[in-house]
Design a protein around this motif. Structure first.
Motif: not given
Length: 341
Positions: A275-289
């Motif tokens: 709950e204190q973590v965020i993730a940022v990405g642009d690709g389909a391989n980023d969706l899991p995180m």
């Protein structure tokens, strides 16, 4: 500025926001978040007609606005945060808001109210997120195998190859690429607008940052050592022999599943809940995180990724993510030691 849910505001959200602009300077501290949901509106300029249509949508959904804050009001960037109360099914709501935003010319980011705070750990994809390039494609062009690598990428997109298979095939085509050439290329790769500001602001907020990339440690370390305030780097290692790439790979390959695993491992080592973590990405391989933490921001992403990610930013730099932490322009400038306009 707070809005009574029983007032006539639903018939004129535009009037309410105009009143807020008049009474609430952007330099004021935004209201404490007490509602279960926040909806952030981002646009170059927010117009009354857009707000009126948004008000109609909210009324039809029976979502009540209990507070309005102006986070940015400057040429080329207007940001308004609405605190919402109501029975909101997140996945259905974000898809409806994505469609509405495209219709209205607004970016609409929905998030749980308790996530409107600075994270303790932020994890980033690198290629086309922190930098304006896909490094493996740039290397392939220089090596004269750009078309072959592009075809392998298309094959992976068609589902004929998974990320690991496509990565191994693309790397085999780069055999012989010299380390000296890599050293020449690294300084020429442009940073994504807003990347430096966002990373510096996160460090000022006490947030740890990580690059989790299907690209290369060589370039991620260059960014960390020269441009970006990054604490952890996990990416693919290039294999050299005699100062040139062997065309082989060093396991484990950082694919989507490994990005998610690394995010969880770093959070555990730092003793942080997701709950204190965020993730940022642009690709389909980023969706899991992107699906793991408090926020999962698809940045300048393809439609499929934007549709599946919890939040999205499209028309602004990376530093626009700071608005999703509940910060306004004055607070951001203070964090970065900038003079407030």
């Amino acid at each position: 500025m707070e809005a009574n849910a029983h007032s006539p505001f639903f018939s004129s959200l535009a009037a309410l926001c105009q009143q807020s602009f008049a009474l609430q300077a952007v330099g004021d501290t935004p209201a404490a978040v007490t509602a279960p949901w926040c909806l952030t509106l981002l646009a170059m300029e927010i117009e009354g007609a857009q707000l009126q249509k948004l008000a109609e949508f909210l009324r039809e959904c029976h979502w009540q606005v209990v507070a309005v804050d102006i986070l940015a009001a400057r040429p080329g960037c207007s940001v308004v945060r609405l605190q919402l109360d109501g029975d909101i099914a997140f996945d259905d709501a974000r898809l409806a808001l994505l469609e509405l935003g495209q219709e209205l010319g607004l970016e609409l980011a929905l998030q749980a109210g308790h996530t409107q705070r600075a994270p303790r750990l932020a994890c980033f994809d690198m290629d086309s997120t922190l930098i304006q390039a896909e490094v493996i494609d740039e290397l392939a062009k220089i090596a004269g195998v750009g078309d072959q690598v592009a075809e392998i990428t298309l094959s992976a997109m068609r589902g004929e190859l998974d990320f690991q298979q496509s990565f191994r095939k693309r790397m085999s085509l780069l055999k012989g690429f010299t380390e000296a050439s890599l050293a020449e290329i690294a300084p020429r790769i442009p940073l994504m607008p807003g990347a430096q500001r966002l990373l510096l602001a996160l460090r000022a907020l006490g947030c740890k940052t990580a690059i989790l990339s299907g690209g290369f440690t060589y370039f991620a370390h260059y960014l960390r050592d020269n441009h970006l305030a990054v604490d952890f780097v996990h990416a693919n290692q290039l294999e050299f022999n005699g100062g040139a790439l062997t065309g082989g790979v060093i396991d484990p390959i950082v694919d989507g599943a490994r990005k998610a695993l690394l995010l969880q491992q770093i959070a555990s080592e730092l003793e942080l809940p997701l709950e204190q973590v965020i993730a940022v990405g642009d690709g389909a391989n980023d969706l899991p995180m992107l699906s793991l933490g408090a926020l999962g921001i698809a940045f300048h992403a393809k439609p499929k990724v934007r549709a599946e990610a919890p939040q999205a930013i499209d028309g602004f730099g990376l530093d626009a993510a700071l608005y999703l932490f509940g910060l306004n322009d004055r607070q951001i400038s203070a964090l970065l030691g900038e003079s407030a306009e």
